[in-house]
Design a protein around this motif. Sequence first.
Motif, PDB file in Angstrom:
ATOM      1  N   ILE A 102     -12.647 -29.691 -76.832  1.00 52.52           N
ATOM      2  CA  ILE A 102     -11.530 -28.755 -76.955  1.00 52.52           C
ATOM      3  C   ILE A 102     -10.234 -29.437 -76.548  1.00 52.52           C
ATOM      4  O   ILE A 102     -10.242 -30.518 -75.949  1.00 52.52           O
ATOM      5  CB  ILE A 102     -11.745 -27.503 -76.074  1.00 52.52           C
ATOM      6  N   ARG A 103      -9.110 -28.794 -76.830  1.00 52.28           N
ATOM      7  CA  ARG A 103      -7.819 -29.273 -76.363  1.00 52.28           C
ATOM      8  C   ARG A 103      -7.677 -28.932 -74.873  1.00 52.28           C
ATOM      9  O   ARG A 103      -8.198 -27.903 -74.422  1.00 52.28           O
ATOM     10  CB  ARG A 103      -6.691 -28.627 -77.155  1.00 52.28           C
ATOM     11  N   LYS A 160      -5.374 -27.613 -73.194  1.00 54.45           N
ATOM     12  CA  LYS A 160      -4.765 -26.309 -72.930  1.00 54.45           C
ATOM     13  C   LYS A 160      -5.686 -25.133 -73.237  1.00 54.45           C
ATOM     14  O   LYS A 160      -5.371 -23.998 -72.862  1.00 54.45           O
ATOM     15  CB  LYS A 160      -3.470 -26.165 -73.730  1.00 54.45           C
ATOM     16  N   ASP A 161      -6.828 -25.390 -73.888  1.00 53.70           N
ATOM     17  CA  ASP A 161      -7.707 -24.290 -74.289  1.00 53.70           C
ATOM     18  C   ASP A 161      -8.763 -23.935 -73.246  1.00 53.70           C
ATOM     19  O   ASP A 161      -9.454 -22.924 -73.380  1.00 53.70           O
ATOM     20  CB  ASP A 161      -8.411 -24.630 -75.613  1.00 53.70           C
ATOM     21  N   ALA A 196      -8.528 -22.777 -70.250  1.00 50.56           N
ATOM     22  CA  ALA A 196      -8.234 -21.510 -69.568  1.00 50.56           C
ATOM     23  C   ALA A 196      -8.622 -20.299 -70.403  1.00 50.56           C
ATOM     24  O   ALA A 196      -8.920 -19.226 -69.859  1.00 50.56           O
ATOM     25  CB  ALA A 196      -6.751 -21.448 -69.205  1.00 50.56           C
ATOM     26  N   SER A 197      -8.660 -20.453 -71.728  1.00 45.95           N
ATOM     27  CA  SER A 197      -8.910 -19.302 -72.603  1.00 45.95           C
ATOM     28  C   SER A 197     -10.335 -18.787 -72.527  1.00 45.95           C
ATOM     29  O   SER A 197     -10.621 -17.683 -73.008  1.00 45.95           O
ATOM     30  CB  SER A 197      -8.581 -19.676 -74.051  1.00 45.95           C
ATOM     31  N   TYR A 198     -11.263 -19.544 -71.928  1.00 42.99           N
ATOM     32  CA  TYR A 198     -12.660 -19.106 -71.853  1.00 42.99           C
ATOM     33  C   TYR A 198     -12.884 -18.083 -70.737  1.00 42.99           C
ATOM     34  O   TYR A 198     -13.926 -17.447 -70.672  1.00 42.99           O
ATOM     35  CB  TYR A 198     -13.589 -20.310 -71.679  1.00 42.99           C
ATOM     36  N   GLY A 199     -11.927 -17.940 -69.835  1.00 40.74           N
ATOM     37  CA  GLY A 199     -12.038 -16.939 -68.783  1.00 40.74           C
ATOM     38  C   GLY A 199     -13.110 -17.220 -67.753  1.00 40.74           C
ATOM     39  O   GLY A 199     -13.652 -16.284 -67.142  1.00 40.74           O
ATOM     40  N   ALA A 257      -5.779 -24.906 -66.212  1.00 38.93           N
ATOM     41  CA  ALA A 257      -6.652 -23.748 -65.996  1.00 38.93           C
ATOM     42  C   ALA A 257      -6.395 -23.111 -64.637  1.00 38.93           C
ATOM     43  O   ALA A 257      -6.452 -21.886 -64.481  1.00 38.93           O
ATOM     44  CB  ALA A 257      -8.115 -24.149 -66.120  1.00 38.93           C
TER      45      ALA A 257
END
Length: 281
Positions: A124-125, A127-128, A130-133, A185
């Motif tokens: 993944i990038r 910056k991504d 954090a998007s997984y929660g 994150a």
Amino acid sequence: MSKIKTINKGFDLLRLGALPRCPAGLAPILHDVGVKAVSGKPVILAPSARSRFSARLQARFELSEKAMKAGHIPEQADRATLSALMADEKASRVKVSLDENRPSVLIRSIPGTDDFGLRGPIAIRPKDLASYGAKGVLCIENRQVFDALENLCFPILPKVEKHIAVFRGCPEYPQSGSETALKLAGIPVIVFPDYDPSGLSLAMSVPGMAEILWPGRRALIEAINSVGASQEKYMKQTPGSRRKLDSATHPDITEIWQILKGFGRVPAQEAFLSSVPDVEF
């Protein structure tokens, strides 16, 4: 014999299972995995020792996954090629600029807890992440351990409940990528390091490091006393790490360091796996 020639002889041994003459640089690695070897004499690598030897060869020369899959390093390789194959080769020490839009961070789910919709390791990038929660991150230093979490010999739940696993990095997945992801994150990080002086020293610099994942005193000592433990690795790494580790205040770091100093050896990381995946060539 040059370092690259020694590595290629190691690859030959993995492929062929035997060599007519054992290079001096491979003899200590073979001893580490329980194979009798004398420099300049014939050596046989039993199938049962193949995975252990492969792991030790990779660790000893800090070879990338790309190198392990290729099974050969060109002796006349240019700097860019060496950069992708050998993490410790002086000629390969070129700075890698991080493209934040490139998938450069390897992640996976942790068995027994939230899978975050992942069906296997993916890149993944930064910056991504954090998007997984996720509640936290399990940052893993060793690629074989990262790939074989299902085979760990000691329990890690509930400590890593709702955590997501991140590989610390290698030439293919730069460490700068994982560190950027951890910083962005902003969640607690549990570090699963190599249990050796360099691994502990590196763990102290992981962004967000809250604690160390380790099997406990008894299991660590058993691994240090088992086949594959290395005095050579301990002696090689200690001069560059001793000052930092002696001044460490984190209780996990200090306890593990005291154990390593007491025995003067480090365990093979694969000792904490019930089985080690074979490397494909």
